[in-house]
Design an enzyme around this catalytic site. Structure first.
Site, PDB file in Angstrom:
ATOM      1  N   LEU A 132       0.821  -1.204   0.000  1.00  0.00           N
ATOM      2  CA  LEU A 132       0.000   0.000   0.000  1.00  0.00           C
ATOM      3  C   LEU A 132       0.860   1.261   0.000  1.00  0.00           C
ATOM      4  CD1 LEU A 132      -2.750   1.476   0.274  1.00  0.00           C
ATOM      5  CD2 LEU A 132      -2.522   1.190   2.766  1.00  0.00           C
ATOM      6  N   GLY A 138       2.311   8.054   2.566  1.00  0.00           N
ATOM      7  CA  GLY A 138       2.389   7.214   3.748  1.00  0.00           C
ATOM      8  C   GLY A 138       1.063   7.233   4.484  1.00  0.00           C
ATOM      9  N   SER A 139       0.929   8.167   5.444  1.00  0.00           N
ATOM     10  CA  SER A 139      -0.326   8.271   6.186  1.00  0.00           C
ATOM     11  C   SER A 139      -1.492   8.641   5.272  1.00  0.00           C
ATOM     12  CB  SER A 139      -0.180   9.318   7.300  1.00  0.00           C
ATOM     13  OG  SER A 139       0.780   8.897   8.256  1.00  0.00           O
ATOM     14  N   ARG A 274      22.343 -10.318  39.267  1.00  0.00           N
ATOM     15  CA  ARG A 274      23.303  -9.233  39.411  1.00  0.00           C
ATOM     16  C   ARG A 274      23.305  -8.692  40.842  1.00  0.00           C
ATOM     17  NH1 ARG A 274      27.841  -6.744  37.255  1.00  0.00           N
ATOM     18  NH2 ARG A 274      27.715  -4.475  37.474  1.00  0.00           N
ATOM     19  N   GLN A 285      14.077  -2.322  46.921  1.00  0.00           N
ATOM     20  CA  GLN A 285      12.643  -2.093  46.765  1.00  0.00           C
ATOM     21  C   GLN A 285      12.325  -1.207  45.570  1.00  0.00           C
ATOM     22  OE1 GLN A 285      10.314   0.421  49.607  1.00  0.00           O
ATOM     23  NE2 GLN A 285       9.272  -1.519  50.095  1.00  0.00           N
ATOM     24  N   HIS A 345      19.029  -3.001  33.302  1.00  0.00           N
ATOM     25  CA  HIS A 345      20.257  -3.751  33.039  1.00  0.00           C
ATOM     26  C   HIS A 345      21.506  -2.886  33.166  1.00  0.00           C
ATOM     27  CE1 HIS A 345      17.720  -6.954  31.368  1.00  0.00           C
ATOM     28  NE2 HIS A 345      18.783  -7.708  31.235  1.00  0.00           N
ATOM     29  N   GLY A 346      21.322  -1.584  33.300  1.00  0.00           N
ATOM     30  CA  GLY A 346      22.486  -0.708  33.319  1.00  0.00           C
ATOM     31  C   GLY A 346      23.242  -0.784  31.999  1.00  0.00           C
ATOM     32  N   GLU A 370       1.253   0.541  10.624  1.00  0.00           N
ATOM     33  CA  GLU A 370      -0.198   0.281  10.769  1.00  0.00           C
ATOM     34  C   GLU A 370      -0.938   1.568  11.151  1.00  0.00           C
ATOM     35  OE1 GLU A 370      -1.487  -2.325   9.784  1.00  0.00           O
ATOM     36  OE2 GLU A 370      -0.107  -3.995  10.026  1.00  0.00           O
ATOM     37  N   ASN A 373       1.125   6.557  15.511  1.00  0.00           N
ATOM     38  CA  ASN A 373       0.354   6.821  16.726  1.00  0.00           C
ATOM     39  C   ASN A 373      -0.250   8.219  16.724  1.00  0.00           C
ATOM     40  OD1 ASN A 373       0.885   4.251  17.467  1.00  0.00           O
ATOM     41  ND2 ASN A 373       1.989   4.745  19.355  1.00  0.00           N
TER      42      ASN A 373
END
Length: 388
Positions: A132, A138-139, A274, A285, A345-346, A370, A373
């Site tokens: 398409l 595009g849009s 870790r 926490q 994960h740093g 698709e 946004n």
């Protein structure tokens, strides 16, 4: 989906749906995830593994049983694509596109077209691509310029399609081209086959993510297409093109949630291994709260996605609104969770071997395709307010 960190399947799902989701998650864990980093690094399109997924019915998820498909609904598809994306969002997203092509031929095709194309698409002996988007459309898809000129028993197609997943490898191309006036009413749909004279492909695009599937231009230079290859009636092409978008938006949202879930699982596993300041990261926490919020965010987006999928299956008139909402929320959430998992994960999250940075790269494009946004917000605002 039997992972301690994976969201539990909630009330409302049938035993069959839970079984299907579990089977696909097992396939993703064993056949996809162990190879995903290598496929990404090598820009390798795992056609053999994709075809193997057809043994689970993933070549024609919502193709009717009469046409050889599994005849499942969009709720089933949401479960399937989330589970598959935990292994590799790029591979799962391509399978979604393939299914869109097969479904469109099943829904809009005549008996001869179904007989000619669906058996090989459902088995994934042949792969499909949806064509398409154009370089300058595009849009604003209704502004496409690819032309289809009537010539005897054929149409002659000229034009270029941009960002086409599977291009060059796929066998079947569903192409939207202009047969009449400007705007949506002048567009028709055609089924093209790899090997047609004048059909060629641009180089494989060098992308930020989605490297495990090829993305190329589809170039048409006086491609002669038999009239019997028109899908639907003349001028029906834009309607056909748009008909797949609600389902496509649900699928890409599901792929985002699967990628985000995989990233969260990796982060929780890493926090348990870790240590910092003599304590496992999971002992802090603040980090546990961050992981908890990520899971809550995924579950909230998942609930909206399933609400939209249920509306689609029920023929709810609010399906397009809910699909736009679900696509917006799920793609934003999946990317955000993957990005936060990288942070947990740093510095190691920035290394390719941990697989987090790949998920971040893969999921970023889901906020664009698709329907961007931004376009989702336009749809939501128009349907919610009646303005615009």
């Amino acid at each position: 989906m039997s992972r301690s960190t994976a969201a539990a399947l909630p009330f409302g799902l049938t035993d069959e749906q839970q079984t299907v989701a579990g089977m696909v998650r097992e396939f993703a864990d064993t056949e996809v995830a162990p190879h995903a980093l290598a496929w990404d690094a090598e820009h390798f399109f795992p056609v053999d593994v994709i075809r193997k997924s057809a043994e689970l019915g993933m070549g024609g998820i919502y193709v009717s049983e009469e046409s050889g498909g599994t005849g499942m609904g969009r709720m089933d598809a949401a479960l399937i694509f989330e589970a598959m994306s935990t292994g590799c969002p790029s591979v799962a997203a391509y399978i979604s596109i393939h299914n869109m092509v097969a479904w469109m031929i099943d829904k809009f095709g005549n008996d001869e077209q179904k007989t000619t194309y669906l058996e090989k698409l459902v088995s994934m002996e042949h792969l499909g691509s949806y064509c398409l988007t154009e370089p300058n459309a595009g849009s604003d898809a209704a502004a496409l310029r690819t032309s289809a000129r009537e010539d005897g028993d054929h149409y002659v197609l000229n034009g270029v399609k941009q960002f086409i997943s599977g291009a060059g490898t796929s066998d079947t191309y569903l192409v939207m081209a202009r047969t009449g006036q400007d705007g949506a009413r002048g567009i028709s749909a055609f089924i093209l086959e790899k090997g047609m004279e004048g059909l060629s492909f641009g180089p494989n695009e060098q992308k930020m993510g989605w490297r495990a599937q090829p993305t190329r231009q589809v170039i048409m230079e006086n491609v002669r297409v038999p009239k019997e290859n028109m899908l639907g009636a003349p001028g029906q092409g834009f309607k056909i093109a748009m008909s797949g978008l609600d389902g496509g938006r649900l699928n890409i949202g599901a792929c985002s949630l699967g990628g985000g879930q995989a990233a969260l699982e990796k982060a929780i596993a890493y926090m348990g291994e870790r240590q910092a300041f003599g304590t496992e990261l999971s002992g802090f926490q603040a980090l546990r709260f961050e992981a908890a919020q990520m899971q809550a965010d995924l579950e909230g987006a998942r609930s909206l996605l399933w609400r939209a999928a249920g509306a689609y299956d029920a023929g709810d008139p609010n399906t397009s609104l809910l699909s736009a909402m679900a696509k917006l929320k799920a793609t934003d959430t999946g990317f955000d969770v993957a990005n936060r998992a990288l942070q947990l994960h740093g510095g190691y999250g920035y290394l390719t071997e941990y697989g987090i940075e790949k998920l971040v790269r893969d999921l970023r494009v889901h906020q664009i395709l698709e329907g961007t946004n931004e376009i989702m917000r336009v749809i939501i605002s128009r349907k919610s307010t009646g303005v615009g």
